[in-house]
Motif scaffolding. Structure first.
Motif, PDB file in Angstrom:
ATOM      1  N   SER A  12       0.833  -1.204   0.000  1.00 12.50           N
ATOM      2  CA  SER A  12       0.000   0.000   0.000  1.00 12.50           C
ATOM      3  C   SER A  12       0.869   1.257   0.000  1.00 12.50           C
ATOM      4  CB  SER A  12      -0.917   0.003   1.230  1.00 12.50           C
ATOM      5  OG  SER A  12      -1.631   1.216   1.325  1.00 12.50           O
ATOM      6  N   LEU A  13       1.915   1.270   0.819  1.00 12.23           N
ATOM      7  CA  LEU A  13       2.823   2.417   0.854  1.00 12.23           C
ATOM      8  C   LEU A  13       3.500   2.616  -0.498  1.00 12.23           C
ATOM      9  CD1 LEU A  13       5.265   3.428   3.642  1.00 12.23           C
ATOM     10  CD2 LEU A  13       6.120   3.191   1.328  1.00 12.23           C
ATOM     11  N   CYS A  14       3.890   1.499  -1.142  1.00 14.83           N
ATOM     12  CA  CYS A  14       4.570   1.591  -2.426  1.00 14.83           C
ATOM     13  C   CYS A  14       3.710   2.297  -3.470  1.00 14.83           C
ATOM     14  CB  CYS A  14       4.946   0.196  -2.926  1.00 14.83           C
ATOM     15  SG  CYS A  14       6.381  -0.508  -2.086  1.00 14.83           S
ATOM     16  N   LYS A  15       2.418   2.005  -3.476  1.00 16.17           N
ATOM     17  CA  LYS A  15       1.547   2.668  -4.440  1.00 16.17           C
ATOM     18  C   LYS A  15       1.258   4.113  -4.022  1.00 16.17           C
ATOM     19  CE  LYS A  15      -2.883   2.487  -6.812  1.00 16.17           C
ATOM     20  NZ  LYS A  15      -4.167   1.795  -7.014  1.00 16.17           N
ATOM     21  N   ARG A  16       0.958   4.307  -2.739  1.00 15.94           N
ATOM     22  CA  ARG A  16       0.566   5.629  -2.244  1.00 15.94           C
ATOM     23  C   ARG A  16       1.691   6.647  -2.379  1.00 15.94           C
ATOM     24  NH1 ARG A  16      -0.199   4.032   2.369  1.00 15.94           N
ATOM     25  NH2 ARG A  16       1.420   5.042   3.616  1.00 15.94           N
ATOM     26  N   ARG A  17       2.914   6.208  -2.190  1.00 14.52           N
ATOM     27  CA  ARG A  17       4.054   7.126  -2.196  1.00 14.52           C
ATOM     28  C   ARG A  17       4.898   7.048  -3.466  1.00 14.52           C
ATOM     29  NH1 ARG A  17       2.014  10.714   0.858  1.00 14.52           N
ATOM     30  NH2 ARG A  17       2.075  10.357   3.111  1.00 14.52           N
ATOM     31  N   ILE A  20       6.073   1.675  -6.374  1.00 11.99           N
ATOM     32  CA  ILE A  20       5.760   0.595  -7.316  1.00 11.99           C
ATOM     33  C   ILE A  20       4.275   0.630  -7.650  1.00 11.99           C
ATOM     34  CG2 ILE A  20       5.752  -1.909  -7.685  1.00 11.99           C
ATOM     35  CD1 ILE A  20       8.052  -2.098  -5.630  1.00 11.99           C
ATOM     36  N   PHE A  21       3.966   0.528  -8.946  1.00 13.22           N
ATOM     37  CA  PHE A  21       2.584   0.476  -9.427  1.00 13.22           C
ATOM     38  C   PHE A  21       2.360  -0.830 -10.198  1.00 13.22           C
ATOM     39  CE2 PHE A  21       3.565   5.194 -10.073  1.00 13.22           C
ATOM     40  CZ  PHE A  21       3.142   5.546  -8.796  1.00 13.22           C
ATOM     41  N   GLN A  22       1.136  -1.315 -10.188  1.00 10.63           N
ATOM     42  CA  GLN A  22       0.770  -2.430 -11.043  1.00 10.63           C
ATOM     43  C   GLN A  22       0.847  -1.990 -12.504  1.00 10.63           C
ATOM     44  OE1 GLN A  22      -0.509  -5.847 -10.316  1.00 10.63           O
ATOM     45  NE2 GLN A  22       0.067  -5.886 -12.460  1.00 10.63           N
ATOM     46  N   SER A  23       1.487  -2.800 -13.344  1.00  5.41           N
ATOM     47  CA  SER A  23       1.596  -2.444 -14.758  1.00  5.41           C
ATOM     48  C   SER A  23       0.221  -2.437 -15.429  1.00  5.41           C
ATOM     49  CB  SER A  23       2.503  -3.451 -15.478  1.00  5.41           C
ATOM     50  OG  SER A  23       2.558  -3.179 -16.859  1.00  5.41           O
ATOM     51  N   SER A  24      -0.020  -1.421 -16.237  1.00  3.90           N
ATOM     52  CA  SER A  24      -1.274  -1.300 -17.019  1.00  3.90           C
ATOM     53  C   SER A  24      -2.508  -1.354 -16.127  1.00  3.90           C
ATOM     54  CB  SER A  24      -1.363  -2.411 -18.073  1.00  3.90           C
ATOM     55  OG  SER A  24      -0.156  -2.611 -18.747  1.00  3.90           O
ATOM     56  N   GLU A  25      -2.412  -0.751 -14.958  1.00  3.42           N
ATOM     57  CA  GLU A  25      -3.475  -0.872 -13.965  1.00  3.42           C
ATOM     58  C   GLU A  25      -4.827  -0.362 -14.481  1.00  3.42           C
ATOM     59  OE1 GLU A  25      -4.054   0.013  -9.201  1.00  3.42           O
ATOM     60  OE2 GLU A  25      -2.912   1.429 -10.415  1.00  3.42           O
ATOM     61  N   PRO A  38       8.078   7.315  -9.459  1.00  2.00           N
ATOM     62  CA  PRO A  38       9.158   8.309  -9.326  1.00  2.00           C
ATOM     63  C   PRO A  38      10.158   8.005  -8.211  1.00  2.00           C
ATOM     64  CG  PRO A  38       7.068   9.407  -9.713  1.00  2.00           C
ATOM     65  CD  PRO A  38       6.750   7.948  -9.524  1.00  2.00           C
ATOM     66  N   LEU A  39       9.680   7.485  -7.079  1.00  2.00           N
ATOM     67  CA  LEU A  39      10.626   7.157  -6.001  1.00  2.00           C
ATOM     68  C   LEU A  39      11.199   5.757  -6.167  1.00  2.00           C
ATOM     69  CD1 LEU A  39       8.996   8.736  -2.817  1.00  2.00           C
ATOM     70  CD2 LEU A  39      10.676   9.687  -4.387  1.00  2.00           C
ATOM     71  N   GLY A  40      10.398   4.837  -6.708  1.00  2.00           N
ATOM     72  CA  GLY A  40      10.875   3.477  -6.931  1.00  2.00           C
ATOM     73  C   GLY A  40      12.019   3.419  -7.915  1.00  2.00           C
ATOM     74  N   VAL A  41      11.938   4.222  -8.972  1.00  2.00           N
ATOM     75  CA  VAL A  41      13.005   4.197  -9.968  1.00  2.00           C
ATOM     76  C   VAL A  41      14.297   4.762  -9.378  1.00  2.00           C
ATOM     77  CG1 VAL A  41      12.549   6.472 -11.026  1.00  2.00           C
ATOM     78  CG2 VAL A  41      13.491   4.619 -12.413  1.00  2.00           C
ATOM     79  N   GLU A  42      14.190   5.732  -8.462  1.00  2.00           N
ATOM     80  CA  GLU A  42      15.384   6.245  -7.793  1.00  2.00           C
ATOM     81  C   GLU A  42      15.996   5.195  -6.872  1.00  2.00           C
ATOM     82  OE1 GLU A  42      16.951   9.055  -8.278  1.00  2.00           O
ATOM     83  OE2 GLU A  42      15.511   9.986  -9.638  1.00  2.00           O
ATOM     84  N   LEU A  43      15.148   4.500  -6.130  1.00  2.00           N
ATOM     85  CA  LEU A  43      15.638   3.450  -5.235  1.00  2.00           C
ATOM     86  C   LEU A  43      16.326   2.346  -6.024  1.00  2.00           C
ATOM     87  CD1 LEU A  43      15.854   1.997  -2.508  1.00  2.00           C
ATOM     88  CD2 LEU A  43      13.532   1.133  -2.861  1.00  2.00           C
ATOM     89  N   LYS A  44      15.675   1.877  -7.084  1.00  2.00           N
ATOM     90  CA  LYS A  44      16.260   0.794  -7.882  1.00  2.00           C
ATOM     91  C   LYS A  44      17.564   1.232  -8.532  1.00  2.00           C
ATOM     92  CE  LYS A  44      15.093  -2.506 -11.532  1.00  2.00           C
ATOM     93  NZ  LYS A  44      14.090  -2.931 -12.527  1.00  2.00           N
ATOM     94  N   ARG A 386       5.477  12.711   5.929  1.00  2.00           N
ATOM     95  CA  ARG A 386       5.503  12.295   4.530  1.00  2.00           C
ATOM     96  C   ARG A 386       6.923  11.925   4.102  1.00  2.00           C
ATOM     97  NH1 ARG A 386       3.094  16.723   0.682  1.00  2.00           N
ATOM     98  NH2 ARG A 386       1.190  16.162   1.831  1.00  2.00           N
ATOM     99  N   GLN A 387       7.888  12.728   4.515  1.00  2.00           N
ATOM    100  CA  GLN A 387       9.278  12.447   4.158  1.00  2.00           C
ATOM    101  C   GLN A 387       9.807  11.223   4.904  1.00  2.00           C
ATOM    102  OE1 GLN A 387      10.745  13.841   1.615  1.00  2.00           O
ATOM    103  NE2 GLN A 387       9.023  15.248   1.309  1.00  2.00           N
ATOM    104  N   ASP A 388       9.356  11.021   6.145  1.00  2.00           N
ATOM    105  CA  ASP A 388       9.736   9.802   6.875  1.00  2.00           C
ATOM    106  C   ASP A 388       9.276   8.561   6.128  1.00  2.00           C
ATOM    107  OD1 ASP A 388      10.848  11.290   8.904  1.00  2.00           O
ATOM    108  OD2 ASP A 388       9.105  11.137  10.238  1.00  2.00           O
TER     109      ASP A 388
END
Length: 435
Positions: A12-17, A20-25, A38-44, A386-388
Motif C-alpha cells: 500500500s505504501l509503495c503505491k501511495r508514495r 511501485i505500481f501495477q503495470s497497465s493498472e 518516481p521514487l521506486g526508480v530512484e531506489l532501484k 511524509r518524508q519519513d
C-alpha cells in the motif's frame, strides 16, 4: 504485526508514495508485471549503482559489459535453455489454477487445498518473438532468460580487447525474461526483471578459493547497505540440487514477510559454458596464458542476483513503525546510499514570499550535488511524516528566523533531532552527514 499485514502495508505504501505500481493498472493490470514510480526508480537505480560501485569501480579485476537482449538462437541451444529450461506445469481440478508442481504444499493446491491435478507436462520458460519481415521458424528468437550468456559469448572479445590476465570478471546489469507459470509476491517473481551478474574467470585450481571469496563478498554487500543481519542467511545447495555442471552453489536468502527466499546465488559453474559455446560455434574460446602459452578453459564463478528482488528486500528491511506522541510514525530507514531522496527543503510558511524564495534558492543550490525536493503542500508536521514514509534522510526547514540569521533547521530522519545550521555551511554539512 502479522506477516501478511506487514506485506499489505508495504504494498500500500509503495503505491501511495510512488514506489511501485501495477503495470497497465487502468486496463486491469498484467500479472507478473510492475512499474517503478518516481521514487521506486530512484531506489532501484541506487541499488544498481551501489552494486556497480562495489563490484566494478572498487575492484581492480572486474570490467563491465552490456550485451544485447536478443541473441542468436543457437546461443540458447548451446546453453541448454532450448531443451532443458522448463518447469513442470499442472492444473488443479478443484479451482482450475495452473501452477508449478514444486509449488504444491504437502501435495495440496495452495489456492483451494485440493489434491487432484492434471497430468504434469513440461513448460519452457523462454519467451519467443520474431525478427525480420517474415514470421516463420527462421525468424524465431528468444528474449534472453538470463544475462550470463551475453558475457560468455563475448569472452574472446573481452580478452582480445582488454588484455586482462586471469583471474578477472565481467559484470553486467540487464533485463531478462521468463514466462513464469505463477508470478507473485509483487516484484519478487516476475516475467520481466533485471539481473546483476558477474562471471569471474579463473584457473581451475583457484576456483574453490574464489568461490568462497565471492560468497563472503556478496553476503557482506547487503550488510554494508544496512540490511538486518538476523534476516539474511547463506544456504549451501545440497548435491542433488546442483546443476549437472556445477561444483557448488550457495544462495543469499532474505526473510521476507512471505518467507525465506533467494536474493542471489553464487555458483562454481566449472568450465561448462565456454566449452559449450566453443563446441556449438566452432570458435576457440580457450584462454592462452601470456607467460607459459598454456591454453585451457577457465573455470567460472558466477554471483547472480536479482535487482528487483534486492530492491524489494531493501524496501521491506527499511520499513519501521513506532509510536511517537501517541501516533504511529512510519519510517523507511534506508541506508544513505539507497534513500531515493536525500534532502527535503520545507518552508514553514508557504504564504511568506521571503521564506519561499529562500527555501527554493537553497533547494536549487543543493540539487547540483544532492538529490533533493521542495515541498510546501502541507503543514510542517505532515511534511515531516511524509518524508519519513519515503525514507528522506534530512529535512531542511526555512522559517521566519532564517530570514534574519541565515540559518535553517535540519531534522535527522532516524533520531528526529533538530539542529540549526548556517545556510552558507548547509551543503557541506549535509554532504558530510550523507557520507
Amino acid at each position: 504485526m502479522a506477516e501478511n499485514d506487514l506485506m499489505d502495508k508495504i504494498v500500500s505504501l509503495c503505491k501511495r508514495r510512488g514506489f511501485i505500481f501495477q503495470s497497465s493498472e487502468i486496463y486491469g493490470g498484467l500479472a507478473g508485471a510492475w512499474d517503478y514510480g518516481p521514487l521506486g526508480v530512484e531506489l532501484k537505480r541506487n541499488v544498481k549503482n551501489a552494486w556497480w560501485q562495489s563490484v566494478v569501480h572498487h575492484r581492480d579485476d572486474v570490467m563491465g559489459l552490456d550485451a544485447s537482449i536478443l541473441m542468436h538462437p543457437t546461443t540458447w541451444k548451446a546453453s541448454g535453455h532450448t531443451d532443458n529450461f522448463i518447469d513442470v506445469l499442472i492444473e488443479c481440478k478443484g479451482c482450475n489454477k495452473r501452477l508449478r508442481q514444486d509449488h504444491l504444499k504437502n501435495g495440496k493446491c495452495p489456492q483451494c487445498l485440493a489434491t487432484v491435478f492434471s497430468e504434469p507436462r513440461n513448460f519452457n520458460l523462454m519467451l519467443k518473438t520474431s525478427i525480420g519481415a517474415m514470421e516463420d521458424s527462421s525468424s524465431v528468437v528468444y528474449l534472453r532468460p538470463e544475462t550470463a550468456q551475453g558475457i560468455f559469448v563475448n569472452f574472446a572479445n573481452v580478452v582480445d580487447s582488454m588484455h586482462r590476465k586471469l583471474p578477472f570478471g565481467v559484470a553486467q546489469i540487464g533485463k531478462a525474461f521468463r514466462n513464469e507459470i505463477t508470478p507473485g509476491n509483487t516484484t519478487f517473481r516476475t516475467r520481466e526483471f533485471e539481473q546483476m551478474e558477474i562471471e569471474y574467470f579463473c584457473r581451475p585450481e583457484d576456483a574453490p578459493a574464489k568461490y568462497e571469496e565471492w560468497i563472503n563478498a556478496r553476503y557482506q554487500w547487503y550488510l554494508d547497505l544496512g540490511m538486518d543481519k538476523t534476516k539474511l542467511k547463506l544456504r549451501k545447495h545440497e548435491q542433488d540440487e546442483l546443476a549437472h555442471y556445477a561444483a557448488g552453489c550457495t544462495d543469499v536468502e532474505y526473510e521476507f514477510p512471505f518467507g525465506l527466499s533467494e536474493l542471489e546465488g553464487i555458483a562454481n559453474r566449472t568450465d561448462y559454458d565456454l566449452k559449450q559455446h566453443a563446441q556449438f560455434s566452432g570458435k576457440d574460446l580457450q584462454y592462452k596464458d601470456p607467460v607459459t602459452n598454456e591454453k585451457f578453459y577457465p573455470y567460472v564463478i558466477e554471483p547472480s542476483g536479482g535487482c528487483d528482488r534486492a530492491t524489494l528486500a531493501f524496501l521491506v528491511d527499511a520499513y519501521h513503525e513506532e509510536i511517537v506522541n501517541d501516533a504511529t510514525r512510519v519510517v523507511l530507514r534506508f541506508h544513505p546510499k539507497l534513500a531515493p531522496i536525500k534532502v527535503a527543503v520545507l518552508p514553514l510558511l508557504k504564504k511568506n514570499d521571503g521564506i519561499v524564495d529562500l527555501a527554493k534558492k537553497i533547494k536549487h543550490d543543493l540539487q547540483k550535488d544532492i538529490v533533493c525536493v521542495y515541498d510546501d503542500t502541507a503543514a510542517i508536521g505532515k511534511l515531516y511524516r511524509r518524508q519519513d514514509e519515503v525514507g528522506t534522510m534530512f529535512c531542511v526547514t526555512v522559517d521566519v528566523q532564517s530570514l534574519e540569521d541565515q540559518m535553517v533547521t535540519v531534522r535527522d530522519r532516524d533520531t528526529m533531532k533538530q539542529e540549526r545550521v548556517a545556510v552558507a555551511q548547509l551543503k557541506r554539512y549535509l554532504l558530510d552527514k550523507l557520507k
